[in-house]
Enzyme design. Structure first.
Site, PDB file in Angstrom:
ATOM      1  N   GLY A 235       0.887  -0.922  -0.226  1.00  0.00           N
ATOM      2  CA  GLY A 235       0.046  -0.057   0.257  1.00  0.00           C
ATOM      3  C   GLY A 235       1.084   0.970  -0.341  1.00  0.00           C
ATOM      4  CG  HIS A 276      11.178   7.149  -5.265  1.00  0.00           C
ATOM      5  ND1 HIS A 276      10.829   6.030  -5.504  1.00  0.00           N
ATOM      6  CD2 HIS A 276      10.871   7.812  -4.386  1.00  0.00           C
ATOM      7  CE1 HIS A 276      10.103   5.435  -4.977  1.00  0.00           C
ATOM      8  NE2 HIS A 276      10.088   6.989  -3.915  1.00  0.00           N
ATOM      9  NE  ARG A 280      16.994   5.524  -8.402  1.00  0.00           N
ATOM     10  CZ  ARG A 280      16.110   6.613  -8.995  1.00  0.00           C
ATOM     11  NH1 ARG A 280      14.755   7.022  -8.547  1.00  0.00           N
ATOM     12  NH2 ARG A 280      16.115   8.098  -9.995  1.00  0.00           N
ATOM     13  CG  ASP A 306       8.228   2.399  -8.399  1.00  0.00           C
ATOM     14  OD1 ASP A 306       7.455   2.169  -7.865  1.00  0.00           O
ATOM     15  OD2 ASP A 306       9.389   2.658  -6.784  1.00  0.00           O
TER      16      ASP A 306
END
Length: 405
Positions: A235, A276, A280, A306
């Site tokens: 979720g 994000h 990474r 993604d």
């Protein structure tokens, strides 16, 4: 060559003294670990830790034949007492090689952090690499020619997964290299969760006192197979993207496929994208596209997609699926065809692929017809893609629940 791991934990051991965290509370009995130290063929001891002689005795080994003791990282606190009969600990300068009278050769490997790694070549020509906690090899990309492949690598895989990625990038670690996680700390719960995380990287952990034959695997299951295709569900803010990224952080040259686009002017979305990117590894490449089929058809480095939720939004936009009339007059068929094309591409993929998607079927029923349509179609996409994946996990509250694999 034979290696006995007298300990496999962090320098402070596991559980840490006086640490109240959940991992330390459960790291008891078989899950407790002493500070990492290894005994190679009974003649070389790497990292002298408290109680080394007793640890060797518990493992059915003796330190009486040790001809050299090496230190890989600075030890905090008082000096460790050297058991009677052992030579004084030393550290080989970076790049230098030491030869034992037994025929073993030890080369010091420079790191990008304080400490020294050691590449050990046995009398049988087998090679192992041992790295201290928090360290990764330095200067690998500057070498000319292919690197020699190690038969075994002992590395701080939880703390420095990029160390393994660097070794893989130059060919020093291959599909048959036995990767063993050491310096295990309280960052990962012991037992099934630790096994699962390490297996995703093609690695394993062993109990203290284990004796391993270098390049002699105990059955097919000794070297974990990395799943070729993995679907990670969860979720909103469940930690699904972190779980997906963690699965590939020990591999080099990962292609991160962002299906959400830039959404010019949306500052909240821009902040999410920035978070994000910062998380990474710097060696990863990024592609912003919803055209997934050609990427899945190519061979190459691992692929992280993604996410499928945003891919479906784009597919439904293209099919006019939000409009009831268009949906009834060919829109549904168009969407079904595009989903089938994606599923077929996942089935035929030859590269390692990790796909992320939202699990939206367990919440409140959307108030609009278009919202319910999206929920239903995403459920169908997740089920169809999941059927083609060797591994499927559901992330809830940051915890990964294995559904398959």
């Amino acid at each position: 060559m034979e290696v006995t791991l007298l300990g496999t934990g962090a320098p402070a051991g596991l559980p840490r003294p006086d640490c109240p965290c959940a991992v330390c509370a459960t790291s008891l009995g078989a899950h407790a670990r002493a500070a990492t130290a290894l005994l190679v063929d009974g003649v070389l001891l790497v990292d002298l830790t408290p109680g080394a002689a007793f640890a060797a005795a518990r493992a059915g080994r003796s330190l009486g034949g040790v001809r050299q003791v090496l230190l890989s990282h600075p030890h905090d606190g008082p000096p460790v007492e050297v058991p009677a009969g052992l030579p004084q600990p030393e550290r080989v300068p970076d790049g230098r090689e030491s030869a034992l009278p037994t025929g073993h050769r030890v080369r010091a490997v420079a790191l990008d952090a304080p400490g020294t790694g050691y590449a050990v070549t046995g009398t049988d020509g087998q090679r192992l690499l041992y790295l201290p906690p928090g360290g990764a090899p330095a200067g690998l990309e500057e070498r000319s020619g292919p690197a020699e492949r190690y038969d075994m690598v002992l590395v701080d895989l939880v703390g420095r997964p990029d160390a393994l990625a660097k070794l893989r990038a130059v060919g020093a670690v291959g599909p048959t290299t036995d990767v063993v996680a050491v310096h295990l700390d309280h960052g990962v719960p012991p037992g099934a969760e630790l096994t699962r995380r390490l297996a995703a990287a093609g690695a394993r952990a062993v109990p203290d006192g284990s004796t391993l034959g270098v390049a002699e695997y105990e059955g097919v299951s000794a070297v974990p197979d990395v799943p070729r295709r993995t679907l990670v569900l969860g979720g909103a803010r469940s930690g699904k993207s972190v779980e997906a990224e963690r699965r590939l952080e020990s591999f080099p040259d990962v292609l991160y496929v962002a299906t959400g686009g830039s959404r010019g002017g949306d500052t909240e979305w821009a902040a999410r994208v920035a978070t994000h990117r910062e998380r990474r590894p710097g060696s990863w490449r990024t592609a912003e596209t919803c055209d997934l089929v050609p990427l899945l058809a190519q061979e190459g480095a691992p692929l992280l997609i993604d996410c499928l939720s945003l891919w479906l939004t784009d597919a439904m936009d293209s099919a006019g699926a939000w409009d009831d009339a268009v949906w009834a007059d060919g829109g549904e068929r168009a969407l079904r065809a595009r989903v089938a094309e994606l599923v077929s591409a996942v089935r035929g993929a030859r590269r390692c692929v990790v796909l992320v998607s939202n699990e939206v079927g367990s919440g409140i029923v959307p108030a609009t017809a278009s919202g319910r349509r999206y929920r239903d179609e995403l459920g169908r996409v997740n089920a169809a893609v999941g059927a083609e994946c060797e591994s499927v996990v559901l992330v809830v509250a940051g915890q990964a629940v294995v559904l398959r694999g």
